[in-house]
Design a protein around this motif. Structure first.
Motif, PDB file in Angstrom:
ATOM      1  N   ALA A  11      -7.174  17.331   0.671  1.00 43.36           N
ATOM      2  CA  ALA A  11      -6.586  16.052   1.083  1.00 43.36           C
ATOM      3  C   ALA A  11      -5.832  15.343  -0.023  1.00 43.36           C
ATOM      4  O   ALA A  11      -4.833  14.664   0.237  1.00 43.36           O
ATOM      5  N   THR A  12      -6.311  15.476  -1.275  1.00 39.77           N
ATOM      6  CA  THR A  12      -5.710  14.687  -2.349  1.00 39.77           C
ATOM      7  C   THR A  12      -5.391  15.501  -3.596  1.00 39.77           C
ATOM      8  O   THR A  12      -5.031  14.931  -4.628  1.00 39.77           O
TER       9      THR A  12
ATOM     10  N   THR B 108      -6.838  -2.108  13.462  1.00 41.14           N
ATOM     11  CA  THR B 108      -6.517  -0.685  13.396  1.00 41.14           C
ATOM     12  C   THR B 108      -5.399  -0.490  12.395  1.00 41.14           C
ATOM     13  O   THR B 108      -4.400  -1.214  12.435  1.00 41.14           O
ATOM     14  N   GLY B 109      -5.575   0.457  11.501  1.00 36.45           N
ATOM     15  CA  GLY B 109      -4.555   0.759  10.499  1.00 36.45           C
ATOM     16  C   GLY B 109      -3.894   2.098  10.774  1.00 36.45           C
ATOM     17  O   GLY B 109      -4.556   3.051  11.193  1.00 36.45           O
ATOM     18  N   ASP B 110      -2.592   2.167  10.570  1.00 30.12           N
ATOM     19  CA  ASP B 110      -1.830   3.415  10.667  1.00 30.12           C
ATOM     20  C   ASP B 110      -1.525   3.857   9.250  1.00 30.12           C
ATOM     21  O   ASP B 110      -0.987   3.090   8.458  1.00 30.12           O
ATOM     22  N   ASN B 111      -1.853   5.105   8.937  1.00 30.50           N
ATOM     23  CA  ASN B 111      -1.743   5.594   7.568  1.00 30.50           C
ATOM     24  C   ASN B 111      -1.037   6.932   7.519  1.00 30.50           C
ATOM     25  O   ASN B 111      -1.007   7.681   8.506  1.00 30.50           O
ATOM     26  N   GLU B 112      -0.490   7.247   6.328  1.00 24.17           N
ATOM     27  CA  GLU B 112       0.210   8.522   6.145  1.00 24.17           C
ATOM     28  C   GLU B 112       0.103   8.945   4.682  1.00 24.17           C
ATOM     29  O   GLU B 112       0.229   8.137   3.767  1.00 24.17           O
ATOM     30  N   ARG B 113      -0.132  10.243   4.515  1.00 29.27           N
ATOM     31  CA  ARG B 113      -0.145  10.851   3.180  1.00 29.27           C
ATOM     32  C   ARG B 113       0.489  12.226   3.290  1.00 29.27           C
ATOM     33  O   ARG B 113       0.029  13.054   4.056  1.00 29.27           O
ATOM     34  N   ARG B 114       1.554  12.450   2.540  1.00 30.57           N
ATOM     35  CA  ARG B 114       2.245  13.747   2.509  1.00 30.57           C
ATOM     36  C   ARG B 114       2.541  14.285   3.911  1.00 30.57           C
ATOM     37  O   ARG B 114       2.324  15.455   4.207  1.00 30.57           O
ATOM     38  N   GLY B 115       3.004  13.421   4.804  1.00 34.33           N
ATOM     39  CA  GLY B 115       3.378  13.824   6.153  1.00 34.33           C
ATOM     40  C   GLY B 115       2.233  13.884   7.150  1.00 34.33           C
ATOM     41  O   GLY B 115       2.456  14.080   8.336  1.00 34.33           O
TER      42      GLY B 115
ATOM     43  N   SER C  30       0.826  -1.216   0.000  1.00 31.15           N
ATOM     44  CA  SER C  30       0.000   0.000   0.000  1.00 31.15           C
ATOM     45  C   SER C  30       0.855   1.259   0.000  1.00 31.15           C
ATOM     46  O   SER C  30       1.829   1.352   0.747  1.00 31.15           O
ATOM     47  N   PRO C  31       0.473   2.271  -0.794  1.00 35.12           N
ATOM     48  CA  PRO C  31       1.232   3.524  -0.778  1.00 35.12           C
ATOM     49  C   PRO C  31       0.977   4.380   0.465  1.00 35.12           C
ATOM     50  O   PRO C  31       1.750   5.279   0.749  1.00 35.12           O
ATOM     51  N   GLU C  32      -0.090   4.108   1.228  1.00 34.68           N
ATOM     52  CA  GLU C  32      -0.412   4.936   2.395  1.00 34.68           C
ATOM     53  C   GLU C  32      -0.357   4.204   3.721  1.00 34.68           C
ATOM     54  O   GLU C  32      -0.107   4.822   4.744  1.00 34.68           O
ATOM     55  N   ASN C  33      -0.600   2.920   3.749  1.00 34.11           N
ATOM     56  CA  ASN C  33      -0.644   2.199   5.015  1.00 34.11           C
ATOM     57  C   ASN C  33       0.754   1.993   5.565  1.00 34.11           C
ATOM     58  O   ASN C  33       1.670   1.605   4.840  1.00 34.11           O
ATOM     59  N   ARG C  34       0.921   2.260   6.855  1.00 35.26           N
ATOM     60  CA  ARG C  34       2.230   2.120   7.506  1.00 35.26           C
ATOM     61  C   ARG C  34       2.255   1.009   8.547  1.00 35.26           C
ATOM     62  O   ARG C  34       3.270   0.756   9.163  1.00 35.26           O
ATOM     63  N   GLY C  35       1.118   0.344   8.745  1.00 31.09           N
ATOM     64  CA  GLY C  35       1.073  -0.745   9.709  1.00 31.09           C
ATOM     65  C   GLY C  35      -0.342  -1.018  10.164  1.00 31.09           C
ATOM     66  O   GLY C  35      -1.262  -0.245   9.888  1.00 31.09           O
TER      67      GLY C  35
END
Length: 175
Positions: A141-142, A55-62, A34-39
């Motif tokens: 957001a996008t 539970t998902g940890d996500n990130e986009r542009r910081g 995934s390009p956004e999921n971090r864990g």
């Protein structure tokens, strides 16, 4: 014009449906493609059953956020789906419909005659906000319509999944 609420993309993978399912049905493996999921935190290991919450940890542009998800379909080798039912920071979560994600797996014969899988990933926007509000939110957001952004994310996810399952030589798209 109403916003597009569903985006779907597919790719052919030289791996059996069971092997693909083992990856997509284990949210702790999602950061591998995934390009956004971090864990993810699941409370168990491996594939999750219907009703399991993670539970998902996500990130986009910081910008980082947490999602709470529930598994809605778990058909080994055929289909895995979940619904994002809450989103927010570590303490504050907005509990509302956010999105649903689905992976459908179909056994196929690849162009070279070997067995493989057509992986179809679908994202559905479940946000309950008026289209004009969503348009403004999406622009921030996008940087444009959320569906366009998710179309690119799905393509990236599927190509990374293909590479993960087949190895680095699989980087070129086949579907």
């Amino acid at each position: 014009m109403p916003r597009l609420r569903t985006v779907t993309d597919s790719i052919l993978v030289a791996a059996a449906p069971a092997a693909v399912y083992a990856v997509v049905s284990d949210p702790t493996r999602t950061p591998e493609f995934s390009p956004e999921n971090r864990g993810a935190r699941t409370g168990s290991t491996g594939s999750l059953p219907v009703g399991a919450v993670f539970t998902g940890d996500n990130e986009r542009r910081g910008f980082r956020w947490i999602t709470e998800c529930v598994v809605t379909a778990a058909d080994p080798g055929a289909r895995f789906a979940f619904r994002v039912r809450a989103i927010g920071g570590a303490r504050r979560r907005l509990r509302t419909g956010i999105a649903s994600w689905e992976h459908r797996l179909e056994p196929v014969t690849l162009p070279d005659g070997t067995a493989g899988t057509r992986v179809t990933q679908t994202w559905t926007d479940e946000r309950r906000m008026p289209d004009p509000v969503a348009t403004v939110f999406d622009a921030v957001a996008t940087r444009g319509p959320f569906a366009d952004f998710q179309r690119r994310n799905l393509a990236t996810s599927l190509h990374r999944l293909k590479t993960l399952l087949e190895g680095p030589a699989a980087a070129e798209p086949t579907a």
